[in-house]
Design a protein around this motif. Structure first.
Motif: not given
Length: 83
Positions: A58-70
């Motif tokens: 889920f994290l790899k496919e659905e979460i774009d880390p750039k959308r969130y603070p670190p």
């Protein structure tokens, strides 16, 4: 307080997750004006999955880390761990 959300949680399958801030920049008055999404939304979405392997997918496919603070997500499910 501004973003709200969940930072620690568990589901009925035994998956336990904790999200830690990874603040690279020093805190300042501009921090609350960050247009990115709240990291507190990640835990509830991730806990919909029955295992750490499913959470990792889920994290790899659905979460774009750039959308969130670190952040750093830590998890266990009784057998495996995820950092």
């Amino acid at each position: 307080p501004v973003g709200g959300g969940t930072w620690v949680g568990a589901n009925e399958c035994g998956v336990v997750l904790s999200l830690l801030n990874r603040n690279i920049e020093p805190a300042g008055p501009h921090r609350n004006e960050d247009p990115r999404e709240s990291r507190g939304a990640i835990i509830p979405a991730a806990l919909e999955h029955p295992s750490l392997a499913a959470v990792a997918r889920f994290l790899k496919e659905e979460i774009d880390p750039k959308r969130y603070p670190p952040f750093r997500l830590i998890g266990i499910d009784g057998i495996n761990s995820l950092v």
